[in-house]
Design a protein around this motif. Structure first.
Motif, mmCIF file in Angstrom:
data_model
loop_
_atom_site.group_PDB
_atom_site.id
_atom_site.type_symbol
_atom_site.label_atom_id
_atom_site.label_comp_id
_atom_site.label_asym_id
_atom_site.label_seq_id
_atom_site.Cartn_x
_atom_site.Cartn_y
_atom_site.Cartn_z
ATOM 1 N N LYS A 1 0.827 -1.199 0.000
ATOM 2 C CA LYS A 1 0.000 0.000 0.000
ATOM 3 C C LYS A 1 0.870 1.260 0.000
ATOM 4 O O LYS A 1 0.556 2.237 -0.669
ATOM 5 N N ARG A 2 1.980 1.215 0.716
ATOM 6 C CA ARG A 2 2.882 2.368 0.752
ATOM 7 C C ARG A 2 3.473 2.628 -0.641
ATOM 8 O O ARG A 2 3.585 3.782 -1.063
ATOM 9 N N GLU A 3 3.837 1.559 -1.347
ATOM 10 C CA GLU A 3 4.392 1.724 -2.684
ATOM 11 C C GLU A 3 3.349 2.289 -3.645
ATOM 12 O O GLU A 3 3.672 3.108 -4.499
ATOM 13 N N LEU A 4 2.097 1.860 -3.508
ATOM 14 C CA LEU A 4 1.043 2.400 -4.358
ATOM 15 C C LEU A 4 0.850 3.891 -4.091
ATOM 16 O O LEU A 4 0.696 4.683 -5.019
ATOM 17 N N ASN A 5 0.906 4.282 -2.842
ATOM 18 C CA ASN A 5 0.823 5.705 -2.508
ATOM 19 C C ASN A 5 1.990 6.479 -3.110
ATOM 20 O O ASN A 5 1.812 7.598 -3.604
ATOM 21 N N ARG A 6 3.175 5.893 -3.097
ATOM 22 C CA ARG A 6 4.342 6.545 -3.713
ATOM 23 C C ARG A 6 4.165 6.646 -5.230
ATOM 24 O O ARG A 6 4.540 7.639 -5.843
ATOM 25 N N PHE A 7 3.598 5.605 -5.818
ATOM 26 C CA PHE A 7 3.302 5.587 -7.252
ATOM 27 C C PHE A 7 2.386 6.757 -7.609
ATOM 28 O O PHE A 7 2.637 7.504 -8.556
ATOM 29 N N VAL A 8 1.319 6.920 -6.849
ATOM 30 C CA VAL A 8 0.363 8.002 -7.087
ATOM 31 C C VAL A 8 1.005 9.361 -6.826
ATOM 32 O O VAL A 8 0.879 10.287 -7.633
ATOM 33 N N GLN A 9 1.714 9.479 -5.734
ATOM 34 C CA GLN A 9 2.296 10.763 -5.358
ATOM 35 C C GLN A 9 3.349 11.237 -6.355
ATOM 36 O O GLN A 9 3.468 12.445 -6.602
ATOM 37 N N PHE A 10 4.091 10.316 -6.959
ATOM 38 C CA PHE A 10 5.094 10.729 -7.946
ATOM 39 C C PHE A 10 4.440 11.508 -9.086
ATOM 40 O O PHE A 10 4.965 12.519 -9.547
ATOM 41 N N GLU A 29 -7.445 7.955 -6.783
ATOM 42 C CA GLU A 29 -6.388 7.352 -7.598
ATOM 43 C C GLU A 29 -5.948 6.014 -6.997
ATOM 44 O O GLU A 29 -5.790 5.027 -7.708
ATOM 45 N N VAL A 30 -5.754 5.975 -5.694
ATOM 46 C CA VAL A 30 -5.365 4.730 -5.018
ATOM 47 C C VAL A 30 -6.467 3.690 -5.175
ATOM 48 O O VAL A 30 -6.192 2.511 -5.458
ATOM 49 N N ASN A 31 -7.716 4.095 -5.003
ATOM 50 C CA ASN A 31 -8.833 3.151 -5.119
ATOM 51 C C ASN A 31 -9.005 2.593 -6.528
ATOM 52 O O ASN A 31 -9.598 1.530 -6.704
ATOM 53 N N THR A 32 -8.498 3.281 -7.521
ATOM 54 C CA THR A 32 -8.555 2.775 -8.894
ATOM 55 C C THR A 32 -7.833 1.434 -8.996
ATOM 56 O O THR A 32 -8.192 0.587 -9.805
ATOM 57 N N PHE A 33 -6.830 1.223 -8.163
ATOM 58 C CA PHE A 33 -6.045 -0.013 -8.184
ATOM 59 C C PHE A 33 -6.514 -1.029 -7.137
ATOM 60 O O PHE A 33 -5.854 -2.025 -6.913
ATOM 61 N N ASN A 34 -7.653 -0.775 -6.522
ATOM 62 C CA ASN A 34 -8.186 -1.652 -5.480
ATOM 63 C C ASN A 34 -9.355 -2.459 -6.042
ATOM 64 O O ASN A 34 -10.377 -1.877 -6.414
ATOM 65 N N PRO A 35 -9.224 -3.791 -6.109
ATOM 66 C CA PRO A 35 -10.315 -4.614 -6.651
ATOM 67 C C PRO A 35 -11.647 -4.448 -5.909
ATOM 68 O O PRO A 35 -12.709 -4.646 -6.490
ATOM 69 N N LYS A 36 -11.604 -4.066 -4.660
ATOM 70 C CA LYS A 36 -12.843 -3.854 -3.908
ATOM 71 C C LYS A 36 -13.534 -2.556 -4.316
ATOM 72 O O LYS A 36 -14.729 -2.400 -4.103
ATOM 73 N N SER A 37 -12.790 -1.618 -4.866
ATOM 74 C CA SER A 37 -13.330 -0.315 -5.250
ATOM 75 C C SER A 37 -13.541 -0.167 -6.746
ATOM 76 O O SER A 37 -14.318 0.677 -7.183
ATOM 77 N N ASN A 38 -12.832 -0.942 -7.548
ATOM 78 C CA ASN A 38 -12.872 -0.780 -8.997
ATOM 79 C C ASN A 38 -13.341 -2.073 -9.661
ATOM 80 O O ASN A 38 -12.563 -3.017 -9.823
ATOM 81 N N PRO A 39 -14.604 -2.137 -10.069
ATOM 82 C CA PRO A 39 -15.121 -3.367 -10.686
ATOM 83 C C PRO A 39 -14.427 -3.732 -11.994
ATOM 84 O O PRO A 39 -14.475 -4.894 -12.406
#
Length: 170
Positions: A1-10, A29-39
């Motif tokens: 999750k920390r790496e995904l946040n770094r990915f978005v923040q960059f 943006e983070v939720n876009t990569f979350n299967p629970k949030s993005n069908p």
């Protein structure tokens, strides 16, 4: 999750001094990569890559395969998106090469982008109008991006035009 946040923040940090860039909402943006949030992730495979130099992120990219779209269009396309990088040809090439390898490993024969998981996500690469305020719905990028794509042998597949129309008072 920390790496995904770094990915978005960059992607946000790269444009911090650009008055025309409209940053995304980090949570979205983070939720876009979350299967629970993005069908869409029910029918997509993806991978994200970050390029580092001296311990600092210098680029990012996502490799995406939308199986449902490929089936509908009879295609084997690997999409790339969330493509941001410093003005360094080595960095942009390494990122694109990583996605090409991801696509080939999954049997894909084409690479297209910048695209999101679906056609409802922001798409395209800005080739002019860098001096205009971007919208959240469209991808904004630095003017050097199209030159990198050309130098790496990529070509424009289609063109989209956005107009600003001023409505007269009368």
């Amino acid at each position: 999750k920390r790496e995904l946040n770094r990915f978005v923040q960059f992607g946000i940090d790269l444009y911090k001094d650009n008055p025309f860039y409209c940053p995304p909402i980090v949570f979205d943006e983070v939720n876009t990569f979350n299967p629970k949030s993005n069908p869409a992730l029910e029918v997509c495979d993806y991978v994200i890559y970050m390029a580092y130099r001296n311990g600092e992120i210098v680029g990012r990219i996502a490799g995406l395969i939308n199986h449902r779209a490929n089936e509908a269009w009879g295609a084997k396309k690997c999409r790339f998106g969330w493509f941001d990088f410093i003005d360094d040809l080595e960095v942009s090439k390494a990122l694109l090469d990583a996605v090409v390898a991801f696509g080939k490993a999954h049997g894909m024969t084409q690479i297209v982008g910048p695209l999101g998981f679906t056609d409802f996500d922001p798409e395209g690469m800005l080739v002019e109008g860098f001096d205009r305020v971007s919208t959240m719905a469209l991808i904004y990028n630095h003017p050097y991006y199209p030159e990198h794509m050309k130098k790496h042998g990529y070509c424009k597949a289609t063109g989209w035009v956005e107009y600003r129309i001023t409505i007269p008072e009368e």
